[in-house]
Design a protein around this motif. Structure first.
Motif, mmCIF file in Angstrom:
data_model
loop_
_atom_site.group_PDB
_atom_site.id
_atom_site.type_symbol
_atom_site.label_atom_id
_atom_site.label_comp_id
_atom_site.label_asym_id
_atom_site.label_seq_id
_atom_site.Cartn_x
_atom_site.Cartn_y
_atom_site.Cartn_z
ATOM 1 N N GLU A 190 -46.564 20.307 -23.649
ATOM 2 C CA GLU A 190 -45.980 19.869 -24.906
ATOM 3 C C GLU A 190 -46.655 20.623 -26.034
ATOM 4 O O GLU A 190 -47.879 20.615 -26.171
ATOM 5 N N GLU B 133 -32.970 17.120 -12.899
ATOM 6 C CA GLU B 133 -34.069 17.285 -13.848
ATOM 7 C C GLU B 133 -35.010 16.077 -13.839
ATOM 8 O O GLU B 133 -36.235 16.243 -13.878
ATOM 9 N N LEU B 134 -34.433 14.891 -13.776
ATOM 10 C CA LEU B 134 -35.269 13.684 -13.784
ATOM 11 C C LEU B 134 -36.046 13.534 -12.490
ATOM 12 O O LEU B 134 -37.215 13.136 -12.492
ATOM 13 N N ASN C 48 -37.029 16.005 -10.525
ATOM 14 C CA ASN C 48 -38.091 17.019 -10.552
ATOM 15 C C ASN C 48 -39.242 16.595 -11.458
ATOM 16 O O ASN C 48 -40.397 16.922 -11.204
ATOM 17 N N LEU C 49 -38.922 15.862 -12.508
ATOM 18 C CA LEU C 49 -39.958 15.400 -13.422
ATOM 19 C C LEU C 49 -40.877 14.383 -12.756
ATOM 20 O O LEU C 49 -42.095 14.398 -12.960
ATOM 21 N N LYS D 11 -40.503 11.827 -22.593
ATOM 22 C CA LYS D 11 -41.123 13.145 -22.403
ATOM 23 C C LYS D 11 -42.599 13.124 -22.789
ATOM 24 O O LYS D 11 -43.427 13.769 -22.131
ATOM 25 N N PHE E 203 -44.792 11.832 -20.087
ATOM 26 C CA PHE E 203 -45.056 12.797 -19.016
ATOM 27 C C PHE E 203 -45.620 14.108 -19.543
ATOM 28 O O PHE E 203 -45.758 15.076 -18.786
ATOM 29 N N ILE F 167 -44.493 16.525 -21.552
ATOM 30 C CA ILE F 167 -43.654 17.710 -21.467
ATOM 31 C C ILE F 167 -42.907 17.884 -22.773
ATOM 32 O O ILE F 167 -42.755 16.942 -23.555
ATOM 33 N N ASP G 38 -39.665 19.595 -22.911
ATOM 34 C CA ASP G 38 -38.240 19.452 -22.603
ATOM 35 C C ASP G 38 -38.082 19.011 -21.161
ATOM 36 O O ASP G 38 -38.977 19.185 -20.334
ATOM 37 N N PHE G 39 -36.896 18.467 -20.852
ATOM 38 C CA PHE G 39 -36.603 18.066 -19.479
ATOM 39 C C PHE G 39 -36.344 19.275 -18.588
ATOM 40 O O PHE G 39 -36.465 19.184 -17.366
ATOM 41 N N GLY G 40 -35.961 20.380 -19.179
ATOM 42 C CA GLY G 40 -35.683 21.588 -18.403
ATOM 43 C C GLY G 40 -35.556 22.765 -19.341
ATOM 44 O O GLY G 40 -35.863 22.685 -20.528
ATOM 45 N N ASP H 282 -31.754 16.855 -22.207
ATOM 46 C CA ASP H 282 -32.098 16.898 -23.621
ATOM 47 C C ASP H 282 -30.863 16.832 -24.507
ATOM 48 O O ASP H 282 -30.925 16.341 -25.631
#
Length: 379
Positions: free
Chosen positions: A28, A90-91, A93-94, A297, A300, A302, A304-306, A317
Motif C-alpha cells: 500500500e 481476485e478475492l 487470491n487475496l 484493502k 490486508f 494492499i 488494489d485488488f488486482g 476495484d
C-alpha cells in the motif's frame, strides 16, 4: 562519514512523513501530504500521467460496454458472469496464503466446490484447523456476496436493459465526477479509509450525478430496445407498449423564463422522477461500498485488488459500488415500479383466511349492491 553520536543509531525522521512511512511487507503506497494549517493538501508528482492512463482505460471500458449493450440481453448477462468470476478470483487470491496451501494438497478446490462440505471435513489437518475454517468461511462469504448480488443484476437486465444501464451508468458518472472534482478542487479529506477522497469531489459528484440521472433517463427511456423486458432467451429485436412511465408528459415553460431559452414546451418522462431517486442513492449511499472496499484493502495492506485495468486496479476495484447499486435498483424496481398484480384466486384466499363468516357475508352483500348499481347505470 559523520555520525550522530547522541542517538546511538540512525536518526529517525519526525513529522507527518514519519507517520506515513511504508509498512514492511505492505504494497500500500500512502499519498504524499503536506500540512497547511488545518488542511491536508494532497500532492502527486505523477498525477497527470496517472490521469491520462486512467482516462485511456476508461474510454476503452466505456466503448466495450456500449458495444455489449447494443448486442443485447444475453451478451450483457454473459458480461456480468465474466465480471463475477474475475471478482471472485481476485478475492480468493487475496485471502489465500501460499505457505499454508502447500501443506494442504487439494484444499484450494474448496474455492470452487459449493457442495464441498464432505471434502472439507476429510481434508482437516492438525494444527491447520483455524486456517482451514477461516478459509471455508471466507469462501462462502465471497460466493454469497459476489454471486448472489449478480442474480439481482441479471434480474434487472431482463426487466429491461434500462434498469441495468441507468444505475450502472450513474455509478460510473459519479466515480468520474468525483475524480475530476477532487483532482482539480479537492482540498478537504472526506474519510480516513480513502485519503484521496475529498468533500469537494463528493459534493461535486453528487450534483453531477443527480443532473445526469434526470437527463439520462429522458434519453434512454425513448428506446424500446432498452425499455422492453425480455421474457425469454431469444436475441431478436424487441417491441412493446412502453407503459406510462416511458410516455412523455408535456409542460409549458413559464413566461418568466428568458427569451433566449430555445424551448417553450418541455417533455418529461415520468421515469425521470424515479431516476432522481436512483441518482440520490448512487451519489450518497453507493460510495460507501467503495469505502468498505477501501477498509477491506487496508486490512490486508494492499493498494488494489488486482492490476487487470491500468490506472484503476482490479475488476473488484471498479465493481465495489456497482454491487450495492444493483441490489438497490432491483429492490426499488420491485417495490415502486412493477405493478402489484392480484389474481381472483389470491383475493379469494385472503378473504377466506382473514375474514370471519359474518364479514364475508357482508362483503358479498356489498359487492352485490355495487354490481347492481353498475348494471342499472349502464342501462
Amino acid at each position: 562519514m559523520d555520525r550522530d553520536t547522541g542517538s546511538g543509531g540512525p536518526s529517525t525522521p519526525s513529522g507527518p512523513t514519519a507517520r506515513l512511512r511504508r509498512r514492511k511487507g505492505s504494497n500500500e503506497v500512502p499519498p504524499e501530504v503536506e500540512t497547511n494549517g488545518d488542511r491536508l493538501l494532497f500532492k502527486d508528482r505523477n498525477k497527470y500521467k496517472s490521469m491520462l492512463i486512467r482516462t485511456y482505460s476508461t474510454v476503452w471500458m466505456i466503448g466495450g460496454f456500449v458495444s455489449i449493450i447494443y448486442l443485447g440481453h444475453l451478451y450483457i448477462w454473459a458480461m456480468v458472469v465474466v465480471i463475477q468470476i474475475f471478482m471472485a478470483k481476485e478475492l480468493f487470491n487475496l485471502l489465500r496464503k501460499a505457505h499454508e496451501d502447500r501443506q494442504l494438497p487439494g484444499f484450494r478446490l474448496l474455492n470452487w466446490l459449493v457442495n464441498g462440505f464432505m471434502w472439507f471435513i476429510l481434508t482437516l489437518k492438525k494444527k491447520m484447523y483455524k486456517y482451514q475454517f477461516s478459509q471455508y468461511a471466507w469462501t462462502h462469504m465471497i460466493l454469497i456476496v459476489v454471486f448472489t448480488q449478480s442474480a439481482f443484476t441479471v434480474a434487472n437486465i431482463f426487466e429491461g436493459i434500462f434498469w441495468f444501464l441507468l444505475p450502472a451508468s450513474l455509478i460510473v458518472i459519479n466515480d468520474i465526477a468525483a475524480y475530476i472534482f477532487g483532482f482539480f478542487f479537492g482540498r478537504t479529506p472526506l474519510i480516513k479509509l480513502s485519503p484521496r477522497k475529498t468533500w469537494e469531489g463528493f459534493i461535486g459528484a453528487s450534483f453531477a450525478t443527480m443532473i445526469s440521472a434526470f437527463m439520462l433517463a429522458n434519453i434512454l427511456g425513448r428506446f424500446q430496445w432498452l425499455t422492453c423486458p425480455r421474457k425469454d432467451l431469444s436475441t431478436g429485436w424487441l417491441e412493446c407498449d412502453p407503459g406510462p412511465l416511458f410516455k412523455p408528459e408535456y409542460f409549458t415553460v413559464p413566461q418568466w423564463f428568458p427569451e433566449w431559452f430555445p424551448w417553450r414546451e418541455i417533455s418529461i418522462l415520468p421515469v425521470q422522477w424515479h431516476a432522481l431517486c436512483l441518482g440520490l442513492f448512487a451519489s450518497i449511499i453507493a460510495p460507501f461500498g467503495g469505502f468498505f472496499a477501501s477498509g477491506f484493502k487496508r486490512a490486508f495492506k494492499i493498494k488494489d485488488f488486482g492490476d487487470s485495468i491500468p490506472g484503476h486496479g482490479g475488476i473488484t476495484d471498479r465493481m465495489d459500488c456497482q454491487m450495492v447499486m444493483a441490489v438497490f435498483a432491483y429492490i426499488y424496481h420491485q417495490s415502486f415500479i412493477v405493478p402489484q398484480s392480484l389474481s381472483i384466486e389470491m383475493i379469494m384466499d385472503q378473504i377466506l383466511m382473514n375474514l370471519t363468516f359474518e364479514e364475508q357475508r357482508a362483503l358479498y352483500t356489498k359487492l352485490g349492491q355495487i354490481i347492481m348499481e353498475k348494471q342499472f347505470g349502464e342501462s
